[in-house]
Design an enzyme around this catalytic site. Structure first.
Site, PDB file in Angstrom:
ATOM      1  N   HIS A 155      31.563 -31.381 -27.955  1.00 61.09           N
ATOM      2  CA  HIS A 155      30.523 -30.929 -27.015  1.00 61.09           C
ATOM      3  C   HIS A 155      29.630 -29.876 -27.690  1.00 61.09           C
ATOM      4  O   HIS A 155      28.400 -29.972 -27.661  1.00 61.09           O
ATOM      5  CB  HIS A 155      31.205 -30.360 -25.756  1.00 61.09           C
ATOM      6  CG  HIS A 155      30.274 -29.742 -24.770  1.00 61.09           C
ATOM      7  ND1 HIS A 155      29.866 -30.400 -23.626  1.00 61.09           N
ATOM      8  CD2 HIS A 155      29.679 -28.535 -24.729  1.00 61.09           C
ATOM      9  CE1 HIS A 155      29.051 -29.608 -22.937  1.00 61.09           C
ATOM     10  NE2 HIS A 155      28.928 -28.468 -23.577  1.00 61.09           N
ATOM     11  N   GLU A 156      30.266 -28.883 -28.339  1.00 61.82           N
ATOM     12  CA  GLU A 156      29.495 -27.818 -28.998  1.00 61.82           C
ATOM     13  C   GLU A 156      28.729 -28.363 -30.209  1.00 61.82           C
ATOM     14  O   GLU A 156      27.600 -27.952 -30.480  1.00 61.82           O
ATOM     15  CB  GLU A 156      30.413 -26.661 -29.413  1.00 61.82           C
ATOM     16  CG  GLU A 156      31.138 -25.970 -28.251  1.00 61.82           C
ATOM     17  CD  GLU A 156      30.226 -25.469 -27.147  1.00 61.82           C
ATOM     18  OE1 GLU A 156      29.063 -25.115 -27.434  1.00 61.82           O
ATOM     19  OE2 GLU A 156      30.666 -25.449 -25.983  1.00 61.82           O
ATOM     20  N   HIS A 159      25.461 -29.809 -29.269  1.00 61.22           N
ATOM     21  CA  HIS A 159      24.439 -28.768 -29.085  1.00 61.22           C
ATOM     22  C   HIS A 159      23.884 -28.333 -30.444  1.00 61.22           C
ATOM     23  O   HIS A 159      22.682 -28.232 -30.640  1.00 61.22           O
ATOM     24  CB  HIS A 159      25.064 -27.496 -28.474  1.00 61.22           C
ATOM     25  CG  HIS A 159      25.333 -27.541 -27.008  1.00 61.22           C
ATOM     26  ND1 HIS A 159      24.358 -27.791 -26.076  1.00 61.22           N
ATOM     27  CD2 HIS A 159      26.473 -27.291 -26.299  1.00 61.22           C
ATOM     28  CE1 HIS A 159      24.899 -27.716 -24.854  1.00 61.22           C
ATOM     29  NE2 HIS A 159      26.182 -27.423 -24.965  1.00 61.22           N
ATOM     30  N   ASP A 166      23.393 -28.953 -21.850  1.00 61.07           N
ATOM     31  CA  ASP A 166      24.430 -29.185 -20.845  1.00 61.07           C
ATOM     32  C   ASP A 166      23.914 -30.046 -19.701  1.00 61.07           C
ATOM     33  O   ASP A 166      22.752 -29.947 -19.296  1.00 61.07           O
ATOM     34  CB  ASP A 166      24.918 -27.849 -20.271  1.00 61.07           C
ATOM     35  CG  ASP A 166      25.754 -27.085 -21.282  1.00 61.07           C
ATOM     36  OD1 ASP A 166      26.463 -27.733 -22.074  1.00 61.07           O
ATOM     37  OD2 ASP A 166      25.697 -25.846 -21.264  1.00 61.07           O
TER      38      ASP A 166
END
Ligand SMILES: *[C@@H]1O[C@H](CO)[C@@H](O)[C@H](O)[C@H]1NC(C)=O
Ligand SMILES: *[C@@H]1O[C@H](CO)[C@@H](O)[C@H](O)[C@H]1NC(C)=O
Ligand SMILES: *[C@@H]1O[C@H](CO)[C@@H](O)[C@H](O)[C@H]1NC(C)=O
Length: 333
Positions: A155-156, A159, A166
């Site tokens: 997830h990170e 980014h 998000d």
């Protein structure tokens, strides 16, 4: 006689201006050169390094599957601070804490133990770094809150690497759909759950509509079903076991008032990822075999010791200039 002055540890900080970002390169399907650095203030804990390795190894396979066999993590460098005990680790060359893609450091007040990525750019722009706290890496009970560390890492990473955002929004947890229904901000909208309200706030624990906003009154929450069939999305809630993909054009929730829609003009996370430079000339790995697990190199920063050797016999101070042998150094008192 020579005079040696040693300045070690945090006594002297050399400010390095870092130009250009991460050194991570995509070679074929493998990301190489990911740098993870531990802050010198982090107390030594023998579980931190094995837990980082486990996190990245899990992340690599999860990422490989989520990108439909396109990318995985290959060689990774972990930079151990000089404040930790030495253990024949390699010496860093270009690697430094300031250049790390991922830092392990004490919580930054605003985020507590929440992992986060510094991301100031537009849609599709790379972030600065990912921050994990020692507690996040060490306390297994936090896995119940955040999900497994490998999934959180992916997830990170999305980014940091691809500039996606998000798909949840804690400030706008609900919205009114096109069919005039109140819904939870999420992607995909196939994720099922129930709306509940804290007993203290709502009678009988039922969510009540606030007639001014048309949304649920404060205290109402969307609680996801533990068992789900929806496979998206990693930018929403990778902790749900069924979630193994990013939202794509087929299931992207364009109505959700989240940052992904706002920053990326309603484009899905998968479409945003696929238009990044990484995927311009990248092809899925053929066959069905899994990629090799990541390889880790451990490096340890050295205490910076600056040794000043002065031949006192030939030192002279001439006004503002210090003369050492034939060298003149401007001296500022
Ligand atoms: C890999 O992704 C597919 C969907 O693309 C999913 O059906 C499958 O369960 C995933 N496998 C793992 C091990 O996560
Ligand atoms: C990392 O692995 C790649 C091959 O996938 C290789 O070309 C590269 O030199 C390796 N880098 C280091 C620092 O080991
Ligand atoms: C998931 O799919 C199965 C089989 O199609 C179905 O029986 C089940 O009710 C579904 N679960 C949810 C939460 O939708």
């Amino acid at each position: 006689r020579p005079l040696c002055l040693g300045v070690g540890g945090g006594g002297l900080t050399l400010a390095l201006v870092v130009i250009g970002g991460s050194a991570v390169e995509l070679q074929g399907n493998a990301y190489n050169g990911l740098l993870i650095a531990i802050n010198p203030q982090v107390p030594e804990d023998e579980k931190i390094i094995p837990n980082i390795k486990e996190m990245i190894t899990e992340a690599s396979f999860y990422l490989f599957n989520a990108t439909k066999r396109r990318v995985y993590f290959s060689n990774i460098t972990i930079l151990i601070p000089a404040t930790w005990k030495t253990n024949n680790y390699g010496k860093p060359k270009q690697e430094s804490y300031e250049k790390a893609d991922v830092i392990v450091a004490a919580p930054y007040w605003k985020h507590g133990n929440d992992p986060y990525t510094l991301q100031y750019g537009e849609c599709g722009e790379k972030g600065t770094y990912i921050h994990f706290t020692p507690k996040f890496l060490l306390k297994d009970r936090l896995i119940d809150i955040y999900g497994s560390r490998g999934r959180v890492f992916v997830h990170e990473w999305a980014h940091l690497r691809w500039g996606v955002f998000d798909e949840y929004d804690s400030e706008r947890p609900f919205y009114i759909s096109g069919q005039n229904q109140v819904k939870a901000t999420r992607c995909s909208s196939d994720l099922t759950g129930i709306y509940v309200c804290e007993e203290k706030i709502c009678a009988q624990g039922n969510c009540v509509i606030n007639h001014v906003t048309g949304l649920f009154k404060e205290g109402c929450k969307f609680i996801h079903d533990k068992s789900q069939n929806a496979s998206s999305s990693i930018m929403y809630m990778p902790s749900l076991s069924s979630v193994v993909e990013f939202c794509d054009a087929s299931n992207h929730n364009t109505e959700a008032p989240n940052l992904q829609n706002k920053m990326c003009s309603y484009k899905s996370t998968w479409d945003t990822i696929m238009s990044s430079a990484d995927f311009k000339s990248n092809f899925p790995m053929i066959g069905t075999s899994l990629p090799p697990p990541p390889i880790f190199s451990l490096l340890q920063s050295q205490d910076r010791v600056i040794c000043l050797v002065l031949d006192v016999s030939s030192i002279a101070l001439l006004g503002n200039t210090c003369r050492i042998g034939k060298t003149y150094i401007y001296a500022k008192s």
